[in-house]
Design a protein around this motif. Structure first.
Motif, short mmCIF file in Angstrom:
data_model
loop_
_atom_site.label_atom_id
_atom_site.label_comp_id
_atom_site.label_asym_id
_atom_site.label_seq_id
_atom_site.Cartn_x
_atom_site.Cartn_y
_atom_site.Cartn_z
N VAL A 63 0.83 -1.21 0.00
CA VAL A 63 0.00 0.00 0.00
C VAL A 63 0.86 1.26 0.00
O VAL A 63 0.62 2.18 -0.77
CB VAL A 63 -0.97 -0.01 1.20
CG1 VAL A 63 -1.66 1.34 1.36
CG2 VAL A 63 -2.01 -1.12 1.03
N THR A 64 1.87 1.31 0.84
CA THR A 64 2.63 2.56 1.00
C THR A 64 3.79 2.70 0.01
O THR A 64 4.18 3.82 -0.30
CB THR A 64 3.17 2.70 2.43
OG1 THR A 64 4.06 1.61 2.72
CG2 THR A 64 2.03 2.75 3.43
N GLN A 65 4.34 1.60 -0.47
CA GLN A 65 5.50 1.66 -1.35
C GLN A 65 5.17 1.40 -2.82
O GLN A 65 5.73 2.06 -3.70
CB GLN A 65 6.56 0.64 -0.90
CG GLN A 65 7.03 0.81 0.52
CD GLN A 65 7.86 2.06 0.70
OE1 GLN A 65 8.63 2.43 -0.17
NE2 GLN A 65 7.71 2.73 1.82
N ALA A 77 -0.88 7.29 2.42
CA ALA A 77 -0.79 7.08 3.86
C ALA A 77 -2.02 6.29 4.29
O ALA A 77 -3.13 6.56 3.83
CB ALA A 77 -0.72 8.41 4.60
N LEU A 78 -1.81 5.30 5.12
CA LEU A 78 -2.91 4.49 5.66
C LEU A 78 -2.92 4.69 7.16
O LEU A 78 -1.91 4.47 7.84
CB LEU A 78 -2.70 3.01 5.33
CG LEU A 78 -3.71 2.04 5.94
CD1 LEU A 78 -5.12 2.34 5.44
CD2 LEU A 78 -3.31 0.61 5.63
N SER A 79 -4.05 5.14 7.68
CA SER A 79 -4.22 5.36 9.11
C SER A 79 -5.31 4.43 9.61
O SER A 79 -6.38 4.36 9.00
CB SER A 79 -4.61 6.81 9.40
OG SER A 79 -3.62 7.67 8.90
N LEU A 80 -5.02 3.73 10.71
CA LEU A 80 -5.99 2.77 11.26
C LEU A 80 -6.06 2.91 12.77
O LEU A 80 -5.07 3.24 13.43
CB LEU A 80 -5.58 1.33 10.93
CG LEU A 80 -5.60 0.91 9.46
CD1 LEU A 80 -4.97 -0.46 9.31
CD2 LEU A 80 -7.02 0.92 8.92
N ASP A 90 3.19 5.20 6.12
CA ASP A 90 3.47 5.83 4.84
C ASP A 90 4.82 5.32 4.35
O ASP A 90 5.36 4.36 4.92
CB ASP A 90 3.41 7.36 4.92
CG ASP A 90 4.46 7.97 5.83
OD1 ASP A 90 5.39 7.25 6.27
OD2 ASP A 90 4.37 9.18 6.09
N GLY A 91 5.36 5.95 3.34
CA GLY A 91 6.62 5.49 2.77
C GLY A 91 7.79 5.49 3.73
O GLY A 91 8.77 4.78 3.53
N GLY A 148 -10.40 3.10 9.52
CA GLY A 148 -9.32 4.02 9.19
C GLY A 148 -9.58 4.82 7.94
O GLY A 148 -10.69 4.85 7.40
N LEU A 149 -8.51 5.47 7.49
CA LEU A 149 -8.54 6.28 6.28
C LEU A 149 -7.34 5.93 5.41
O LEU A 149 -6.22 5.80 5.91
CB LEU A 149 -8.46 7.77 6.59
CG LEU A 149 -9.72 8.49 7.00
CD1 LEU A 149 -9.40 9.96 7.28
CD2 LEU A 149 -10.80 8.38 5.96
N LEU A 150 -7.61 5.81 4.14
CA LEU A 150 -6.57 5.70 3.13
C LEU A 150 -6.48 7.06 2.48
O LEU A 150 -7.48 7.58 1.96
CB LEU A 150 -6.94 4.62 2.10
CG LEU A 150 -6.00 4.48 0.91
CD1 LEU A 150 -4.63 4.00 1.36
CD2 LEU A 150 -6.61 3.52 -0.11
N ALA A 151 -5.30 7.68 2.54
CA ALA A 151 -5.10 9.00 1.95
C ALA A 151 -4.21 8.86 0.72
O ALA A 151 -3.10 8.34 0.81
CB ALA A 151 -4.47 9.95 2.96
N LEU A 152 -4.71 9.30 -0.42
CA LEU A 152 -3.97 9.27 -1.68
C LEU A 152 -3.74 10.71 -2.11
O LEU A 152 -4.70 11.48 -2.18
CB LEU A 152 -4.77 8.52 -2.75
CG LEU A 152 -5.27 7.13 -2.36
CD1 LEU A 152 -6.26 6.62 -3.39
CD2 LEU A 152 -4.10 6.17 -2.24
#
Length: 189
Positions: A63-65, A77-80, A90-91, A148-152
């Protein structure tokens, strides 16, 4: 005797103008279709990469890379919230975050929110200053599993097609939620 008014010249000019407008609209439609097809292909590739991940750590890596490259964006960024703890990945790795901050951010997103911004959502971490277009996708699992939220995010401001884009991003978010459920309820699979 009556005067003959030449309509043919004006009619032909009017038809040429209309034909030009139709051709321009057709080109716009083709460009949209090509872009939409590319977006569908990117989302499907991202989901397949996540399905192939080995474990939660592998999923976070994908997801992050890998997703930024697959989706052609600049930041993910994935926030849970897991139990009573909050974190964001994140990366640059995983950091703990106050779960109340995450709950507030999650409550402000119903499904998918896409927007052009002057500064990205704080969940992007240090990259938020560079973000000019973002999509926030709610990750919803049944309790006691995480929410959570997935932020792109992208550096370039975009004109976003909210209806089609949000449907694709909703699919991406639901797929990610299903994989999180899988790895947290049945880590051996």
């Amino acid at each position: 005797m009556a005067t003959v008014i030449p309509f043919e010249e004006r009619a032909v000019a009017h038809l040429r103008d209309r034909l030009g407008a139709v051709e321009e609209a057709n080109q716009d439609l083709l460009a949209f279709a090509r872009g939409h097809s590319g977006a569908v292909s990117s989302i499907h590739t991202a989901v397949l990469a996540a399905i192939e991940a080995e474990g939660v750590d592998g999923l976070l890596h994908v997801v992050t890379q890998e997703w930024p490259l697959i989706l052609g964006i600049d930041a993910v960024a994935l926030s849970l919230i897991v139990g009573d703890r909050g974190f964001r990945a994140d990366g640059s790795g995983v950091q703990f975050v106050d779960p109340q901050i995450l709950r507030r951010a999650i409550s402000q997103v119903d499904g998918v929110e896409m927007r052009t911004v002057d500064r990205g959502h704080p969940l992007f971490g240090p990259a938020c200053d560079l973000i000019r277009a973002e999509a926030l996708v709610r990750i919803q699992c049944e309790p006691p599993l995480p929410v959570g939220l997935l932020a792109l995010g992208q550096r370039q401001a975009l004109s976003l097609d909210a209806r089609h884009g949000s449907e694709l991003l909703m699919f991406l978010g639901r797929s990610l939620a299903a994989m999180i459920r899988k790895w947290l309820t049945n880590p051996e699979s």
